[in-house]
Scaffold this active site. Structure first.
Site, mmCIF file in Angstrom:
data_model
loop_
_atom_site.group_PDB
_atom_site.id
_atom_site.type_symbol
_atom_site.label_atom_id
_atom_site.label_comp_id
_atom_site.label_asym_id
_atom_site.label_seq_id
_atom_site.Cartn_x
_atom_site.Cartn_y
_atom_site.Cartn_z
ATOM 1 N N CYS B 86 0.846 -1.203 0.000
ATOM 2 C CA CYS B 86 0.000 0.000 0.000
ATOM 3 C C CYS B 86 0.881 1.253 0.000
ATOM 4 C CB CYS B 86 -0.958 -0.045 1.188
ATOM 5 S SG CYS B 86 -2.400 0.999 0.949
ATOM 6 N N HIS B 196 -3.581 -5.756 0.940
ATOM 7 C CA HIS B 196 -3.010 -5.999 2.271
ATOM 8 C C HIS B 196 -3.013 -7.483 2.637
ATOM 9 C CE1 HIS B 196 -2.556 -1.835 3.642
ATOM 10 N NE2 HIS B 196 -3.628 -1.567 2.933
ATOM 11 N N GLU B 198 -1.292 -8.926 4.751
ATOM 12 C CA GLU B 198 -1.087 -9.096 6.208
ATOM 13 C C GLU B 198 -2.407 -9.125 6.965
ATOM 14 O OE1 GLU B 198 -0.646 -6.353 4.540
ATOM 15 O OE2 GLU B 198 -0.985 -4.546 5.731
#
Lengths: 80, 222
Positions: B86, B196, B198
């Site tokens: 990002c 994302h 994660e």
């Protein structure tokens, strides 16, 4: 002191969604003659010293290193 | 396997990233601050997401000029793996470590939703845990994720397999050229992506599709 104005604009061929939105808004306000709008940025920079040639060289370096992203943007430097 | 996370004022996904790296590698990453000029010996450096320096000037532009990024570039040149997610992707582009640029979303709106991603190149140190062309789920949350590159660059990165992730099944959330969601450098050790991963690594997240990315790169770097 030297004053300068740096203008950063999007290169031709790079889509400008913000410019498009402004263009549509101007149309909605009745400005029917607006063909297209491209949004850019203006930086007014003051430099110490009196050497205008040096100032211009420095300003171009500032553009290349930070003020413009030359992947998508062009810039012009004007000493005032 | 050692990793490091770069911390910059305005980033807000650092904790998620640290949690993911800790959970999957079994070892907490070291953290590096914006003014650090030395990075300890690690196998992977991650730049997380957020809004470094308030997105002033251009997203990632200020962060890319901070001392820590010179240190990251030096490590990258030595072959250390670097991943930007990002805002981290925007920073890697602004620092010239990856080709192209990210512009305002075509919709002009901040998008926060789940998208589908195609693993366009599963033959990288980061994506080897996926099957070629595998479609995975992944959340996105950004305002400036609209990937752009000039035609010559686009042709080159497409031809060289540098497009690693692509928005799939019509889920392109931002107008990116060729649905590009993530790119890797020519050397194959620097990856940037807008989504994302994660945030999709354990059942409590609602899915684990992001896990293979971390397992792949952490395993590859071990």
């Amino acid at each position: 002191m030297i004053k300068a104005r740096v203008t950063v604009t999007l290169k031709n061929g790079v889509l400008d969604p913000q410019g498009k939105a402004i263009e549509h808004a101007l149309g909605a306000l009745g400005f029917g003659d607006v063909g297209s709008v491209r949004q850019g940025k203006v930086f007014d920079v003051e430099l110490d010293g009196t050497d205008r040639a040096k100032a211009e060289t420095e300003l171009k370096a500032m553009c290349d290193k930070l003020l413009a992203n030359t992947v998508i943007e062009n810039y012009t430097v004007a000493l005032i | 396997m050692k990793s490091a996370v770069v911390l910059l004022p305005g980033l807000n996904r650092d904790r998620d990233m640290i949690a993911a790296l800790t959970k999957i590698s079994g070892q907490a990453p070291v953290t590096i601050w914006e003014t650090d000029t030395q990075i300890p010996d690690v196998n992977l450096i991650v730049i997380p997401g957020g809004f470094s320096y308030g997105d002033y000037l251009r997203c990632g532009a200020i962060a890319a000029r901070m001392p820590v990024m010179r240190a990251v570039a030096e490590k990258a040149a030595k072959g250390v793996r670097v991943m930007g997610v990002c805002n981290g992707f925007q920073i890697l582009l602004e620092s010239g470590l990856l080709p192209g640029a990210l512009m305002r979303n075509a919709s002009l709106k901040f998008v926060c939703r789940e998208v589908k991603l195609e693993v366009a190149n599963a033959n990288t140190a980061f994506t080897r845990g996926y099957r070629p062309s595998q479609i995975i789920r992944c959340p996105v949350a950004h305002h400036d994720g609209n990937f752009f590159a000039d035609p010559e660059t686009l042709k080159r990165i497409e031809g060289e397999g540098q497009v690693v992730f692509r928005y799939a099944d019509g889920t392109n959330p931002n107008g990116s050229l060729n649905d590009i969601a993530g790119v890797i450098n020519a050397e194959g050790n620097v990856l940037g992506l807008m989504p994302h991963p994660e945030n999709l690594i354990e059942a409590a997240h609602g899915g684990t599709d992001g896990r293979a990315l971390f397992e792949g790169v952490l395993g590859a770097a071990a």
